[in-house]
Design a protein around this motif. Structure first.
Motif, PDB file in Angstrom:
ATOM      1  N   GLU A  89       0.592  -1.311  -0.099  1.00 64.30           N
ATOM      2  CA  GLU A  89      -0.175  -0.013  -0.030  1.00 64.30           C
ATOM      3  C   GLU A  89       0.794   1.419  -0.053  1.00 64.30           C
ATOM      4  O   GLU A  89       1.679   1.328   0.792  1.00 64.30           O
ATOM      5  CB  GLU A  89      -0.767   0.046   1.435  1.00 64.30           C
ATOM      6  N   SER A  90       0.431   2.138  -0.865  1.00 62.39           N
ATOM      7  CA  SER A  90       1.014   3.568  -0.906  1.00 62.39           C
ATOM      8  C   SER A  90       0.603   4.332   0.498  1.00 62.39           C
ATOM      9  O   SER A  90       1.300   5.281   0.939  1.00 62.39           O
ATOM     10  CB  SER A  90       1.005   4.174  -2.314  1.00 62.39           C
ATOM     11  N   LYS A 121       2.763   4.030   3.105  1.00 59.80           N
ATOM     12  CA  LYS A 121       4.163   4.154   2.905  1.00 59.80           C
ATOM     13  C   LYS A 121       4.789   3.231   3.075  1.00 59.80           C
ATOM     14  O   LYS A 121       6.018   3.252   3.706  1.00 59.80           O
ATOM     15  CB  LYS A 121       4.595   5.551   3.449  1.00 59.80           C
ATOM     16  N   GLU A 154       2.979  -1.414  -5.931  1.00 57.03           N
ATOM     17  CA  GLU A 154       2.246  -0.712  -4.920  1.00 57.03           C
ATOM     18  C   GLU A 154       0.762  -0.382  -5.651  1.00 57.03           C
ATOM     19  O   GLU A 154       0.427  -0.383  -7.113  1.00 57.03           O
ATOM     20  CB  GLU A 154       2.803   0.751  -4.948  1.00 57.03           C
ATOM     21  N   ASP A 172      -2.986   1.836  -4.052  1.00 59.03           N
ATOM     22  CA  ASP A 172      -3.278   2.793  -3.008  1.00 59.03           C
ATOM     23  C   ASP A 172      -3.564   2.399  -1.718  1.00 59.03           C
ATOM     24  O   ASP A 172      -2.994   2.737  -0.576  1.00 59.03           O
ATOM     25  CB  ASP A 172      -4.505   3.847  -3.506  1.00 59.03           C
ATOM     26  N   GLU A 173      -4.536   1.298  -1.558  1.00 57.16           N
ATOM     27  CA  GLU A 173      -4.520   0.536  -0.113  1.00 57.16           C
ATOM     28  C   GLU A 173      -5.199  -0.773  -0.742  1.00 57.16           C
ATOM     29  O   GLU A 173      -5.580  -0.960  -1.627  1.00 57.16           O
ATOM     30  CB  GLU A 173      -5.606   1.517   0.620  1.00 57.16           C
TER      31      GLU A 173
END
Length: 577
Positions: free
Chosen positions: A517-518, A521, A540, A542-543
């Motif tokens: 997940e970005s 981080k 990666e 986003d979630e």
């Protein structure tokens, strides 16, 4: 202790969020965790009025259909797991969408070639027969105490009064502008001049309120027969496209809707380090895959290892379980799945021998569970396949004062499903048929009446015969890894359920890279760098997921746990004494 400091910061940040949703709550009595504060409050309203966990779960689900319409609703389907405290047994209700009668293994092919997945989604062809309302009816009739009319009231109120568009609603709507822009009914509801409704807009859905009223008055027949059913069939077969837009159409019939049945199924039962686990059976692949991966991990003493090595083993066990899941698991009514072999502890020991304690070995091939079947089944040995599986669903969990529990995952598949809002009815239709493999041979090819393979994984854990925790998540095939990683974090790594759920997620589904997940981080973090020494690499997104769970504590209290950050943050509420 670095990860604990990070998780504490995440939970603190969520507690200070603008809309005052609370991701963790502990107390006595009933409890609920959903991704929507309105939905959690709907469940609590029903509990406070004397309803049980099943009544409250349906109320929360109906409200989610208003506030989280791009993930779920009456145009889709799902899997509900119920623990009856009185009977001390677990029941599952499968109301997964089914393929209409016109479906065949080549329905997603043109001139002998597969249709592109993205081209198949925003069409009538992708729509399966919705199962949600039939599933709610089975749950209420068999295990609830209230009527449809009673439990739909909170959802009707939210749909009529409306709510202000929050950033997450706007984000998902924005991602869907092109798909929604194809259809008149969808554009008029969710777009303004072709763009997503801005943050702060008062969103109301009176058509959905009226649909709920029709279901409340007419019951399950009010959805599957009559005018509402005719509206669904018309939307599938002649989608309400804008002028100049052409999409593939379906051939659904009124009989497809009238004949739809939910299934009561025996759950998948397994064990892990003293816990008894109940998972969802086929056509979900979640129960089998999670059980197999945990059976593999049971061959290693994770608690005695450095955290990085334990996480390495989690990733490798997930890789092996997915190799088998992709190859063998589909709708058990249409294919002989080697269920006993895949769940065998002996088979897991054999698979565990393929794991290197210090090195990731890349993509795995499926194993051979058939010698562990202990029956005369004829093996089907297809090559593993992993079709695209969108990561957009929702999960909720509820318990009541009597100790009944519901863990419920339901969906319309892709964000916004097929993109088709049934005109005048206010709900989106699913694109669940794109969960089939588009060509074979494979257990998960399309067939009339078949349910496509799912990853939805509502899970209940017991210890010494008593409820210990529940967990579930949206996220397509990442659901399996989210549930599994949360269990490993909680049971093996000693995190509280709240910490385990909030931790950065790593999803290894037998791919070249592990998805992370970005939002949290992960890439570049000390945790990531330590795992890279084992050979792990990252891609990666986003979630991953938006999980919810319950923890039943030794002192008699219950802790409801939702997301602190993902999907805008969730809502956990415990009933006041």
């Amino acid at each position: 202790m670095q990860h604990r400091a990070l998780l504490s910061a995440i939970l603190m940040t969520a507690a200070l969020a603008a809309w005052a949703k609370q991701p963790v709550a502990t107390g006595h009595g009933g409890a609920v965790a959903t991704i929507s504060d309105q939905a959690s409050r709907a469940a609590m309203e029903i509990l406070d009025a004397g309803g049980n966990a099943v009544d409250a779960a349906v109320a929360a689900a109906a409200t989610l259909g208003v506030t989280d319409p791009f993930s779920c609703g009456v145009g889709g389907g799902g899997f509900m797991m119920i623990y009856s405290a009185k009977d001390k047994r677990v029941i599952t209700i499968d109301h997964r969408e089914t393929a209409p009668a016109y479906f065949s293994p080549t329905v997603f092919q043109k001139n002998g070639k597969e249709i592109e997945w993205d081209d198949a989604v925003p069409t009538g062809l992708s729509v399966g027969v919705p199962g949600t309302v039939r599933g709610w009816n089975e749950a209420l009739t068999r295990y609830g105490t209230m009527s449809f009319a009673q439990v739909l009231k909170p959802g009707i109120r939210v749909a009529e009064q409306g709510f202000k568009v929050e950033p997450n609603f706007n984000r998902i709507n924005t991602l869907n502008e092109a798909k929604f822009g194809r259809f008149e009914s969808t554009s008029s509801l969710y777009l303004k001049e072709g763009k997503a409704l801005p943050v702060g807009t008062l969103f109301r859905n009176p058509d959905l309120a009226n649909t709920y009223r029709e279901i409340g008055k007419g019951g399950v027949k009010g959805f599957y027969e009559g005018a509402l059913a005719q509206s669904i069939v018309k939307a599938v077969n002649t989608p309400p496209t804008k002028a100049g837009v052409t999409v593939l159409t379906g051939q659904m019939t009124l009989n497809d809707l009238k004949d739809y049945e939910a299934r009561l199924r025996q759950p998948i039962r397994s064990s892990y380090r003293g816990y008894e686990l109940y998972g969802m059976p086929m056509p979900s692949s979640g129960g089998i895959a999670i059980a197999e991966a945990l059976n593999i991990l049971e061959n290693f003493d994770l608690k005695s290892m450095p955290r990085t090595q334990a996480e390495h083993l989690y990733l490798e066990a997930s890789r092996l379980a997915f190799a088998d899941r992709n190859a063998y698991v589909a709708d058990g009514e249409y294919i002989d799945v080697p269920r006993v072999g895949l769940l065998s502890k002996e088979y897991a020991r054999e698979r565990a021998r393929q794991i290197d304690l210090k090195t990731a070995h890349g993509k795995a091939t499926q194993g051979d569970p058939y010698p562990f079947q202990n029956d005369l089944s004829v093996p089907l040995r297809p090559q593993p396949a992993l079709a695209a599986e969108p990561a957009h669903t929702t999960h909720l969990t509820v318990t009541d004062r009597e100790g009944n529990i519901v863990a419920y995952t339901f969906t319309i598949e892709d964000w916004g499903g097929s993109g088709i809002v049934v005109p005048g009815r206010g709900f989106l239709l699913n694109n669940e048929m794109t969960d089939f493999e588009f060509s074979g041979p494979h257990p998960n090819v399309p067939e009339a009446g078949k349910r496509p393979r799912s990853s939805m994984s509502p899970t209940l854990a017991f210890k010494n015969g008593k409820p210990a925790f529940s967990i579930g998540s949206p996220g397509g095939s990442t659901i399996i890894t989210t549930v599994m990683q949360t269990i490993v974090n909680h049971v093996d790594l000693g995190m509280s359920l709240g910490e385990a759920l909030a931790a950065p997620r790593m999803s290894q589904r037998n791919g070249d890279k592990t998805e992370v997940e970005s939002l949290l981080k992960f890439v570049g973090s000390p945790q990531a760098q330590a795992l890279e020494a084992y050979g792990h690499t990252w891609s990666e997104t986003d979630e991953i997921g938006a999980a919810n769970g319950l923890r039943f504590n030794d002192d008699g209290t219950v802790t409801a746990v939702s997301e602190p950050l993902r999907h805008g943050g969730g809502s956990a509420i415990v009933q006041k004494q």
